[in-house]
Write a protein that holds these residues in place. Structure first.
Motif, PDB file in Angstrom:
ATOM      1  N   GLN A 138       6.596  24.584  36.347  1.00 18.97           N
ATOM      2  CA  GLN A 138       7.089  24.420  34.978  1.00 18.97           C
ATOM      3  C   GLN A 138       6.416  23.212  34.326  1.00 18.97           C
ATOM      4  N   ARG A 139       6.395  22.101  35.077  1.00 15.65           N
ATOM      5  CA  ARG A 139       5.745  20.883  34.565  1.00 15.65           C
ATOM      6  C   ARG A 139       4.258  21.104  34.346  1.00 15.65           C
ATOM      7  N   ALA A 140       3.596  21.700  35.365  1.00 14.37           N
ATOM      8  CA  ALA A 140       2.137  21.836  35.319  1.00 14.37           C
ATOM      9  C   ALA A 140       1.714  22.730  34.157  1.00 14.37           C
ATOM     10  N   ARG A 141       2.511  23.739  33.882  1.00 15.25           N
ATOM     11  CA  ARG A 141       2.099  24.717  32.865  1.00 15.25           C
ATOM     12  C   ARG A 141       2.270  24.204  31.446  1.00 15.25           C
ATOM     13  N   GLN A 142       2.874  23.024  31.316  1.00  7.03           N
ATOM     14  CA  GLN A 142       2.938  22.411  29.984  1.00  7.03           C
ATOM     15  C   GLN A 142       1.635  21.681  29.659  1.00  7.03           C
ATOM     16  N   ARG A 143       0.716  21.606  30.652  1.00  4.89           N
ATOM     17  CA  ARG A 143      -0.500  20.806  30.461  1.00  4.89           C
ATOM     18  C   ARG A 143      -1.665  21.573  29.868  1.00  4.89           C
ATOM     19  N   GLY A 144      -1.467  22.833  29.488  1.00  7.06           N
ATOM     20  CA  GLY A 144      -2.572  23.588  28.901  1.00  7.06           C
ATOM     21  C   GLY A 144      -3.043  24.690  29.826  1.00  7.06           C
ATOM     22  N   GLU A 145      -4.259  25.136  29.615  1.00  7.13           N
ATOM     23  CA  GLU A 145      -4.822  26.273  30.352  1.00  7.13           C
ATOM     24  C   GLU A 145      -4.745  26.061  31.865  1.00  7.13           C
ATOM     25  N   PRO A 146      -4.112  26.982  32.575  1.00  7.81           N
ATOM     26  CA  PRO A 146      -4.049  26.840  34.034  1.00  7.81           C
ATOM     27  C   PRO A 146      -5.406  27.091  34.679  1.00  7.81           C
ATOM     28  N   ASP A 147      -5.738  26.327  35.752  1.00  6.46           N
ATOM     29  CA  ASP A 147      -6.980  26.591  36.473  1.00  6.46           C
ATOM     30  C   ASP A 147      -6.775  27.753  37.450  1.00  6.46           C
ATOM     31  N   ARG A 148      -7.807  28.042  38.264  1.00  7.64           N
ATOM     32  CA  ARG A 148      -7.757  29.219  39.126  1.00  7.64           C
ATOM     33  C   ARG A 148      -6.617  29.157  40.139  1.00  7.64           C
ATOM     34  N   PHE A 149      -6.232  27.935  40.545  1.00 14.64           N
ATOM     35  CA  PHE A 149      -5.122  27.818  41.487  1.00 14.64           C
ATOM     36  C   PHE A 149      -3.772  27.856  40.781  1.00 14.64           C
ATOM     37  N   GLU A 150      -3.714  27.189  39.615  1.00  9.44           N
ATOM     38  CA  GLU A 150      -2.441  27.158  38.886  1.00  9.44           C
ATOM     39  C   GLU A 150      -2.007  28.556  38.444  1.00  9.44           C
ATOM     40  N   GLN A 151      -2.964  29.491  38.442  1.00  8.59           N
ATOM     41  CA  GLN A 151      -2.626  30.873  38.067  1.00  8.59           C
ATOM     42  C   GLN A 151      -1.954  31.632  39.210  1.00  8.59           C
ATOM     43  N   GLU A 152      -1.862  31.001  40.377  1.00  3.74           N
ATOM     44  CA  GLU A 152      -1.281  31.696  41.533  1.00  3.74           C
ATOM     45  C   GLU A 152       0.222  31.920  41.366  1.00  3.74           C
TER      46      GLU A 152
END
Lengths: 219, 219
Positions: A152-166
């Motif tokens: 939830q926190r990480a996704r407020q930072r903008g475009e997710p990278d290849r790992f954040e899309q997991e």
């Protein structure tokens, strides 16, 4: 460019681990401050990355792309970047007596590629031995949080990278792998509950660093 | 994305090897023509490279750069590119019954990183087994030439890449490593004297392909 560590080295190697949104940046700055109170100015670095070439490899690893990346490609790119980082930055610094404070290292590989991608641990261990010989971090701080909250926190930072899309399931496995690593060596690993208030997290980190310094002076 | 080969596969995997300036491009075109006479249109590829991501890794490997590349970084980047090439291109093609004709493959790693850089062969073999499982080329054509002559030719082509900048001594070791590989398995390897006239080289390649086809039909 040998990765062999000088037996006389004086610097310590501290790494900080954790899943997405766990507050690594803030807490790494705090760890640095804690070390500063001992008169230590650590060399700051991060993985994947840490040298120009290793940062170029990082871009290949993190950028979302149309062509799916084979799991072994990912694993080998990570260790390629690590070999470069070690040879050009970490090992020379440690051998010169410097302390190194690094945002992620090989525990992340066990957690993300081993836990997350379910790659064979023996394969990771073989590559670790190849690239690092006997070099292991002296202290690993694992910032631990419920993956739901972290994402939830990480996704407020903008475009997710290849790992954040997991998926959430992926990050649950990553977290479990970190916890398993920590449980096997409670002296070298310090798990911090990053779901606490920042003040509580910082106090826990501070006493972890203090304990490490006492052990270190006692040797 | 499994690298396991279908046991029922019908395609053959042919690779072409050799040091700089050996005439690989011309001779690969000729090998393709030879295969065409059997009604075979091979999938053409090259290493490092062969997919978009693997070609990006190729750029990292070949571009001259200020930051010296650690030998293990080079080796791991090569196998990272190879893992991607295998998973996304070579293995699916072979499993679909296609033939693959590839400009360089793992013999180049034994020759350049093993022979040239003097990296441990067991390390290369472990990575080969990790990335390829039991996949090996069915036929390897090695275009062999005196390094002095080859380098003279290659250096007329413009800016040398990171490997072409190596010393004559380096290329002598590369050549010797290729020859050693070939001597251990004279059926699977065919060494072509690329110092002959183009006509002679092409005739030698043609009879090599003919012999391979006869063996293949006899199985």
């Amino acid at each position: 460019m040998s990765n062999r560590l000088d037996q006389q080295r004086k610097g310590s190697f501290i790494t900080v681990e954790g899943t997405e949104g766990v507050g690594k940046t803030t807490n790494i700055a705090w760890i640095r401050q804690c070390l500063n109170t001992y008169g230590i100015e650590p060399l700051m670095s991060r993985e994947p990355g840490g040298t120009n070439l290793a940062e170029e490899i990082r871009v290949l690893l993190l950028e979302p792309r149309e062509e799916p990346m084979a799991e072994l490609t990912e694993l080998l790119l990570i260790f390629a970047a690590r070999a470069q980082h070690l040879a050009r930055k970490i090992v020379p610094a440690l051998n010169a007596g410097q302390w190194v404070l690094c945002d992620r290292f090989t525990d992340a590989t066990y957690a993300y590629q081993g836990g997350g991608r379910l790659l064979d641990k023996t394969t990771i261990n073989n590559l670790e031995n190849l690239v690092q010989a006997d070099l292991r971090p002296d202290l690993v701080l694992i910032l631990d949080i419920e993956p739901e909250l972290g994402l939830q926190r990480a996704r407020q930072r903008g475009e997710p990278d290849r790992f954040e899309q997991e998926t959430l399931e992926f990050f649950r496995r990553v977290r479990a792998a970190y916890q398993e690593r920590a449980s096997q060596d409670p002296t070298r690993y310090l798990v911090i509950d990053a779901g606490q208030s920042l003040d509580q997290v910082q106090r826990q980190i501070q006493s972890g660093i203090e304990a490490f310094m006492s052990r270190r002076l006692a040797v």
